[in-house]
Design a protein around this motif. Sequence first.
Motif, mmCIF file in Angstrom:
data_model
loop_
_atom_site.group_PDB
_atom_site.id
_atom_site.type_symbol
_atom_site.label_atom_id
_atom_site.label_comp_id
_atom_site.label_asym_id
_atom_site.label_seq_id
_atom_site.Cartn_x
_atom_site.Cartn_y
_atom_site.Cartn_z
ATOM 1 N N LEU A 5 19.605 51.551 11.447
ATOM 2 C CA LEU A 5 18.683 51.354 12.450
ATOM 3 C C LEU A 5 17.750 50.321 12.290
ATOM 4 C CD1 LEU A 5 16.587 52.799 14.637
ATOM 5 C CD2 LEU A 5 15.658 54.097 12.888
ATOM 6 N N VAL A 6 17.486 49.559 13.351
ATOM 7 C CA VAL A 6 16.736 48.358 13.244
ATOM 8 C C VAL A 6 15.628 48.414 14.456
ATOM 9 C CG1 VAL A 6 16.617 45.775 13.801
ATOM 10 C CG2 VAL A 6 18.453 46.801 12.677
ATOM 11 N N VAL A 7 14.276 48.492 13.592
ATOM 12 C CA VAL A 7 13.175 48.794 14.690
ATOM 13 C C VAL A 7 12.428 47.333 14.812
ATOM 14 C CG1 VAL A 7 11.003 49.913 14.963
ATOM 15 C CG2 VAL A 7 12.924 51.155 14.027
ATOM 16 N N LEU A 85 -5.261 46.806 14.088
ATOM 17 C CA LEU A 85 -5.320 46.759 15.227
ATOM 18 C C LEU A 85 -3.728 46.341 15.958
ATOM 19 C CD1 LEU A 85 -8.651 45.355 16.296
ATOM 20 C CD2 LEU A 85 -8.040 47.761 16.250
ATOM 21 N N GLN A 86 -3.042 45.476 15.356
ATOM 22 C CA GLN A 86 -1.886 44.926 15.757
ATOM 23 C C GLN A 86 -0.780 46.047 15.810
ATOM 24 O OE1 GLN A 86 0.397 42.384 12.628
ATOM 25 N NE2 GLN A 86 -1.782 41.497 12.534
ATOM 26 N N ALA A 87 -1.158 46.741 14.745
ATOM 27 C CA ALA A 87 -0.172 47.944 14.839
ATOM 28 C C ALA A 87 -0.293 48.858 15.864
ATOM 29 C CB ALA A 87 -0.279 48.772 13.236
ATOM 30 N N GLY A 88 -1.582 49.147 15.998
ATOM 31 C CA GLY A 88 -1.695 50.009 17.331
ATOM 32 C C GLY A 88 -1.427 49.050 18.551
ATOM 33 N N HIS A 92 3.958 52.533 20.473
ATOM 34 C CA HIS A 92 4.186 53.417 21.614
ATOM 35 C C HIS A 92 4.793 54.854 21.193
ATOM 36 C CE1 HIS A 92 5.636 54.775 25.776
ATOM 37 N NE2 HIS A 92 5.271 53.590 26.169
ATOM 38 N N SER A 93 4.211 55.895 21.650
ATOM 39 C CA SER A 93 5.066 57.249 21.400
ATOM 40 C C SER A 93 6.395 57.382 21.937
ATOM 41 C CB SER A 93 3.975 58.215 21.708
ATOM 42 O OG SER A 93 4.155 58.229 23.230
ATOM 43 N N ARG A 94 6.874 56.717 22.777
ATOM 44 C CA ARG A 94 8.007 56.817 23.259
ATOM 45 C C ARG A 94 9.364 55.990 22.450
ATOM 46 N NH1 ARG A 94 10.786 53.818 28.630
ATOM 47 N NH2 ARG A 94 12.830 54.229 27.871
ATOM 48 N N ALA A 95 8.771 55.177 21.807
ATOM 49 C CA ALA A 95 9.413 54.485 20.739
ATOM 50 C C ALA A 95 9.742 55.287 19.581
ATOM 51 C CB ALA A 95 8.989 53.099 20.486
ATOM 52 N N TYR A 96 8.542 55.764 19.104
ATOM 53 C CA TYR A 96 8.754 56.907 17.987
ATOM 54 C C TYR A 96 9.745 58.151 18.412
ATOM 55 C CZ TYR A 96 6.905 59.846 14.282
ATOM 56 O OH TYR A 96 7.013 60.607 13.160
ATOM 57 N N GLY A 119 5.042 49.634 11.102
ATOM 58 C CA GLY A 119 5.046 50.425 9.908
ATOM 59 C C GLY A 119 4.540 51.902 10.572
ATOM 60 N N PRO A 120 3.824 52.069 11.675
ATOM 61 C CA PRO A 120 3.693 53.380 12.015
ATOM 62 C C PRO A 120 4.805 54.129 12.272
ATOM 63 C CG PRO A 120 2.185 52.194 12.866
ATOM 64 C CD PRO A 120 3.103 51.152 12.302
ATOM 65 N N TYR A 121 5.768 53.382 12.874
ATOM 66 C CA TYR A 121 7.273 54.200 13.328
ATOM 67 C C TYR A 121 8.084 54.602 11.971
ATOM 68 C CZ TYR A 121 6.268 51.774 17.714
ATOM 69 O OH TYR A 121 5.821 51.393 18.913
ATOM 70 N N ALA A 122 7.707 54.294 10.831
ATOM 71 C CA ALA A 122 8.406 54.821 9.799
ATOM 72 C C ALA A 122 7.803 56.324 9.161
ATOM 73 C CB ALA A 122 8.415 53.802 8.611
ATOM 74 N N ARG A 123 6.767 56.690 9.824
ATOM 75 C CA ARG A 123 6.017 58.025 9.283
ATOM 76 C C ARG A 123 7.114 59.024 9.105
ATOM 77 N NH1 ARG A 123 1.935 59.406 13.453
ATOM 78 N NH2 ARG A 123 3.556 58.204 14.692
ATOM 79 N N GLY A 124 7.079 59.710 7.917
ATOM 80 C CA GLY A 124 8.092 60.792 8.041
ATOM 81 C C GLY A 124 9.482 60.495 7.970
#
Length: 391
Positions: A5-7, A85-88, A92-96, A119-124
């Motif tokens: 998986l590549v993000v 701020l750049q992480a926000g 996008h919740s759809r990408a998550y 980084g936020p996409y790696a949660r969990g």
Amino acid sequence: MQKLLVVLPRVPWPLEKGDKLRAYHQLHFLSHHFEIYLVALSEGKPHPQALTQLKPFCKEIHIIPTSLARRFWGMLKALFAGWPLQAGYFYHSRAYREIRKILSFHNPSFAYFQLARTGPYARGLSIPSIIDFQDTFSAGIQRRIEKAPFWVKPFLYFEYLRLKQYEAALLDAFTEATLISLPDRDLFPHPNRNRIHIIPNGVDFEFFTPNPSAIKEEWVLFTGNMNYPPNVDAACFLAKEIMPQVWKVRPSVKLILAGATPHPSVKALENGKTIVTGWVNDMREYYNRAAIFVAPMRMGTGLQNKLLEAMAMLLPCVTSPLANQSLGAAEGREILIGTTAHEFALHIIHLFNDNKFAQQLASNGSIFVKNNYSWEKATHRLADIIRQTAQ
């Protein structure tokens, strides 16, 4: 073949930004080792050729368009979540959700995330993962604070503090991590920074091959995304402080500032001696015609792809100590180094006046880049790290 998986925070086409260039070539060579499932965000509609360019490397491609309103909403979310701020901006919740579907349906062995802003996409995440920081962005922002307008300084300082804390947290959260250069690892805000792997950038030597029949002009060339603050600063420094000293000695020389989305302050530099090109379809045209390449970088961090390309194209290059920290070329033999405007001007005049020396410097620089900066070799090392970690 293992599934990967590549993000990515951006669709890696066209290749007008350094992170997109790195992602594109890494996808190319990682596809020799893995079955790739790509999730990438797009600021609006992706380029019409993007899918065509990326399909040969990927089993599946999921492009998530994001609107300006969505990006500002993400930045508001970041304020309360403790993210930079750049992480926000790139959340996008759809990408998550797409990432979760791929994890559920395809069960990849490993996940590869580009830049701290993903980084936020790696949660969990429950599989081994690697984050490619590329550069120590907190250090780059810290350098920008000094030269920023007074009203921008508080925002940059806020982002610097957030990003410094976030980079350290991500290194603890991910199984492995990479950076482009050793100087950036030395700046990384974590006591265990030495566990970060160095995966340098490279050059597409088949593409960036000089045309021996090209006619050289009296051009000093600087390239890059001309809306990126370190490039804007370098372009203004070159046009306003360095070249006037050159023009006193060689008034026929032209300065070419070639690159996408020029900032208004870069556009304002255009006159009879300075040309601002905007978007360039094929940068080789300018590399082939220019006599000298100058990258007077005073801000930012990381390896400058523009220098790798110019050296591969047999151009004698002049740069700053900051840029050469990551490059590592031998001063006086493979590259020339200037700190002040006067030093840069003297180097440029010397190269124009001594053609034999300029040719030797260019030849040595080209050999140096070919020996040290290969996309294939660097990505093979990355593939080894992924395989070893995924076992």
